[in-house]
Design a protein around this motif. Structure first.
Motif, PDB file in Angstrom:
ATOM      1  N   TYR A  98       0.855  -1.206   0.000  1.00  0.00           N
ATOM      2  CA  TYR A  98       0.000   0.000   0.000  1.00  0.00           C
ATOM      3  C   TYR A  98       0.887   1.251   0.000  1.00  0.00           C
ATOM      4  N   ILE A  99       0.637   2.171   0.965  1.00  0.00           N
ATOM      5  CA  ILE A  99       1.570   3.280   1.173  1.00  0.00           C
ATOM      6  C   ILE A  99       2.046   3.158   2.620  1.00  0.00           C
ATOM      7  N   PRO A 100       3.324   2.858   2.836  1.00  0.00           N
ATOM      8  CA  PRO A 100       3.833   2.719   4.212  1.00  0.00           C
ATOM      9  C   PRO A 100       3.738   4.055   4.960  1.00  0.00           C
ATOM     10  N   GLY A 158      -7.023  12.886   7.170  1.00  0.00           N
ATOM     11  CA  GLY A 158      -6.255  12.169   6.166  1.00  0.00           C
ATOM     12  C   GLY A 158      -6.548  12.677   4.766  1.00  0.00           C
ATOM     13  N   GLY A 159      -6.013  11.965   3.789  1.00  0.00           N
ATOM     14  CA  GLY A 159      -6.130  12.389   2.398  1.00  0.00           C
ATOM     15  C   GLY A 159      -7.542  12.285   1.855  1.00  0.00           C
ATOM     16  N   SER A 160      -8.282  11.268   2.246  1.00  0.00           N
ATOM     17  CA  SER A 160      -9.642  11.110   1.719  1.00  0.00           C
ATOM     18  C   SER A 160     -10.482  12.325   2.079  1.00  0.00           C
ATOM     19  N   ALA A 247      -0.672  13.616  -8.205  1.00  0.00           N
ATOM     20  CA  ALA A 247       0.741  13.828  -7.881  1.00  0.00           C
ATOM     21  C   ALA A 247       1.166  12.601  -7.076  1.00  0.00           C
ATOM     22  N   GLY A 248       1.377  11.511  -7.792  1.00  0.00           N
ATOM     23  CA  GLY A 248       1.750  10.250  -7.150  1.00  0.00           C
ATOM     24  C   GLY A 248       0.539   9.342  -7.011  1.00  0.00           C
ATOM     25  N   THR A 249       0.365   8.452  -8.006  1.00  0.00           N
ATOM     26  CA  THR A 249      -0.765   7.521  -7.916  1.00  0.00           C
ATOM     27  C   THR A 249      -0.381   6.342  -7.026  1.00  0.00           C
ATOM     28  N   VAL A 274      -5.277  18.840  -7.285  1.00  0.00           N
ATOM     29  CA  VAL A 274      -4.206  17.848  -7.343  1.00  0.00           C
ATOM     30  C   VAL A 274      -4.314  16.926  -6.137  1.00  0.00           C
ATOM     31  N   ASP A 275      -4.451  15.622  -6.401  1.00  0.00           N
ATOM     32  CA  ASP A 275      -4.384  14.668  -5.300  1.00  0.00           C
ATOM     33  C   ASP A 275      -2.919  14.306  -5.079  1.00  0.00           C
ATOM     34  N   GLY A 276      -2.325  14.979  -4.088  1.00  0.00           N
ATOM     35  CA  GLY A 276      -0.935  14.693  -3.740  1.00  0.00           C
ATOM     36  C   GLY A 276      -0.853  13.979  -2.410  1.00  0.00           C
ATOM     37  N   HIS A 306       0.739  12.158   7.145  1.00  0.00           N
ATOM     38  CA  HIS A 306       0.881  10.840   7.775  1.00  0.00           C
ATOM     39  C   HIS A 306       1.465   9.800   6.809  1.00  0.00           C
ATOM     40  N   LYS A 307       1.707  10.194   5.584  1.00  0.00           N
ATOM     41  CA  LYS A 307       2.466   9.319   4.691  1.00  0.00           C
ATOM     42  C   LYS A 307       3.891   9.890   4.549  1.00  0.00           C
ATOM     43  N   GLY A 308       3.989  11.032   3.873  1.00  0.00           N
ATOM     44  CA  GLY A 308       5.313  11.545   3.515  1.00  0.00           C
ATOM     45  C   GLY A 308       6.148  12.084   4.665  1.00  0.00           C
TER      46      GLY A 308
HETATM   47  C1  LIG Z   1      -3.559   7.382   0.621  1.00  0.00           C
HETATM   48  C2  LIG Z   1      -4.123   8.068  -0.553  1.00  0.00           C
HETATM   49  C3  LIG Z   1      -5.376   8.681  -0.487  1.00  0.00           C
HETATM   50  C4  LIG Z   1      -6.269   8.574   0.718  1.00  0.00           C
HETATM   51  O1  LIG Z   1      -5.682   9.133   1.845  1.00  0.00           O
HETATM   52  P1  LIG Z   1      -6.063   8.617   3.324  1.00  0.00           P
HETATM   53  O2  LIG Z   1      -5.159   9.408   4.191  1.00  0.00           O
HETATM   54  O3  LIG Z   1      -5.782   7.149   3.354  1.00  0.00           O
HETATM   55  O4  LIG Z   1      -7.500   8.921   3.541  1.00  0.00           O
HETATM   56  C5  LIG Z   1      -5.800   9.374  -1.595  1.00  0.00           C
HETATM   57  N1  LIG Z   1      -5.058   9.452  -2.710  1.00  0.00           N
HETATM   58  C6  LIG Z   1      -3.849   8.860  -2.820  1.00  0.00           C
HETATM   59  C7  LIG Z   1      -3.061   8.981  -4.085  1.00  0.00           C
HETATM   60  C8  LIG Z   1      -3.343   8.148  -1.736  1.00  0.00           C
HETATM   61  O5  LIG Z   1      -2.136   7.547  -1.828  1.00  0.00           O
END
Ligand SMILES: *Cc1c(COP(=O)(O)O)cnc(C)c1O
Length: 486
Positions: A98-100, A158-160, A247-249, A274-276, A306-308
């Motif tokens: 997934y994404i660590p 988070g990102g969602s 921006a990073g799939t 942009v979904d980064g 919380h990812k990068g």
């Molecule tokens: C992780 C991710 C999301 C969702 O983010 P969450 O923090 O898991 O809600 C959306 N778009 C991309 C490209 C992602 O990697």
């Protein structure tokens, strides 16, 4: 005064008082919790990436919530045996699925302090200092992607939610009405994260036309195809209103050509988001900035610290260049929050979000940044990006492996080919073998209709030796599978 009422109150008080433990009790609780955390982190240094769940269902069932608690120490024991180490270990050095993510200790303590002090960070009137820090963090994140200080933003879970928030803002800015939705067109690609289509649906825009724009050989949106699609939609009487660029799939780590897309968005007057979530924060390192060129020209961006940035789960950010567009999308009136009293120079998070009460999220990022400075984060991101290139080169040299394109950021994919039989089935077998083995973790996905193994480098604990070790494990497991094929 009714004596029995007073007596009852005194009795209730003596029971309720445990909700505010005294200094000595707090010290004891803290000692236990810190010992628990230290033991966990020691275990974490050599922890497997996947561990079986042996009896958590029974253990939890044996600790029902009720009037007779199991107590602090036994609760911590239950966590340590049945919760903390069970299943995937997404912060582990061998985690490439997934994404660590990370578990930066400074950030964890930031959460602790935010909870203990518990200021109401929704309003700058209620918590001027906390909101100032919240806004400082947002401004810093904005500066990373070249947004002006006049932009607005919000720290989300988070990102969602960050993407959702941008979709709602874009919807309002476009002045779309329900009667338009069936003609309103959103441009995205087959690599766009599912939270975008889900966000559209939840934002009431499920009837919008999703226009999947063709991609190049590296899974990036084709700008000319985008422009042609917009033209055709205009000819057809539809309303092009939103371009979602990546921006990073998640599957391929691809970054769409943001600069060219920004030209089209400007000429066509369409909101560019942009979904980064995964990739945006690579703007912190020079290699990443090259790839992300043009991100500064978008109307909104979502990113996931919380990812990068190695933080525990629970921090995304949405940035919107036109602050007024965001503020008016979330404007509200409430008799119990008087604007006369709450007036303040600093923007309040409650005015840029659907949330009112919220945790003081900035602290988990502000504290590490103040303690460590930005340099270690920049170095870690560049390291991950280069480790992914290194892994790609290693995999390219391995027998029986078909690798995807060289990674733009830190995600790549490959296919391990079976000696004979169905390649898709073989990826599932390999994924299962990896899970059963537990030393490393990789997830699979489907790209171009073919099952592939993904390799995502982002855990802050992953360094060169860990990638080398992962390559050795992969080779060993693939060879073992070949043998069983006979
Ligand atoms: C992780 C991710 C999301 C969702 O983010 P969450 O923090 O898991 O809600 C959306 N778009 C991309 C490209 C992602 O990697």
């Amino acid at each position: 005064m009714n004596e029995s009422l007073l007596e009852h109150l005194r009795a209730l008080e003596s029971v309720a008082r445990v909700l505010a433990p005294g200094a000595e009790q707090r010290a004891a609780l803290t000692r236990d919790a810190v010992a628990h955390a230290q033991a966990h982190l020691e275990w974490h240094e050599t922890a497997p990436s996947m561990a079986p769940d042996l009896g958590s269902a029974e253990a939890v069932a044996l600790a029902p919530i009720g009037r007779d608690p199991i107590g602090w120490k036994r609760a911590l024991e239950l966590l340590s045996t049945h919760v903390d180490k069970v299943g995937q270990n997404p912060t582990g050095a061998g985690f490439f699925a997934y994404i660590p993510v990370g578990n930066l200790y400074h950030a964890a303590l930031g959460d602790y302090l935010a909870a203990v002090t518990n200021r109401f960070s929704g309003s700058s009137f209620a918590a001027p200092g906390a909101v100032r820090i919240e806004n400082q963090v947002i401004q810093w994140l904005a500066s990373l992607v070249g947004y002006p200080a006049t932009c607005a933003g919000n720290l989300t879970s988070g990102g969602s939610l960050a993407n959702f928030s941008a979709i709602v803002t874009a919807r309002e800015a476009a002045g779309l009405h329900a009667r338009d939705y069936g003609r309103a067109v959103v441009y995205l690609t087959d690599q766009t994260h599912h939270c975008i289509t889900r966000g559209l649906k939840v934002a009431g825009l499920g009837e919008c036309v999703p226009r999947r724009v063709p991609m190049d050989a590296r899974y990036r949106m084709e700008p000319r195809a985008l422009d042609r699609a917009i033209e055709a939609d205009l000819q057809g009487g539809r309303i092009p209103w939103l371009i979602v660029a990546n921006a990073g799939t998640t599957d391929t780590g691809s970054v769409d050509p943001l600069d060219s897309i920004a030209d089209i968005a400007r000429d066509r007057k369409i909101w560019m988001h942009v979904d980064g979530s995964y990739g945006g924060l690579f703007a912190m390192c020079a290699e990443g900035r090259k790839v992300l060129k043009g991100i500064e020209r978008s109307d909104s961006v979502a990113m996931d610290p919380h990812k990068g940035l190695a933080l525990p789960f629970g921090l995304g950010v949405v940035l919107v260049k036109d602050a007024e567009a965001m503020r008016s999308a979330y404007a509200f009136e409430a008799t119990y929050i008087s604007r006369d009293v709450h007036a303040s120079e600093d923007p309040s998070p409650m005015d840029y979000s659907t949330e009112l009460s919220r945790p003081f999220r900035a602290l988990r990022l502000w504290l590490p940044l103040q303690a460590l400075g930005t340099e270690p984060f920049e170095a870690a991101l560049e390291e991950k990006l280069l480790l992914a290139r290194y892994a790609h080169a290693r995999l390219s040299g391995m027998e029986g492996i078909e690798v995807g394109p060289e990674p733009e950021l830190s995600v790549l994919f490959f296919r391990a080919l079976p000696a004979n039989g169905d390649p898709d089935e073989f990826q599932f077998r390999l994924e299962r073998a990896i899970q059963d083995d537990g030393r490393i973790n990789l997830s699979s996905s489907t790209v171009d209709g073919k099952r592939v193994m993904r390799f995502a480098v982002l855990s802050p604990h992953t360094h060169l030796a860990d990638v080398d070790a992962a390559m050795a494990v992969l080779e060993e497991l693939i060879r073992a599978l070949w043998k069983t094929e006979g």
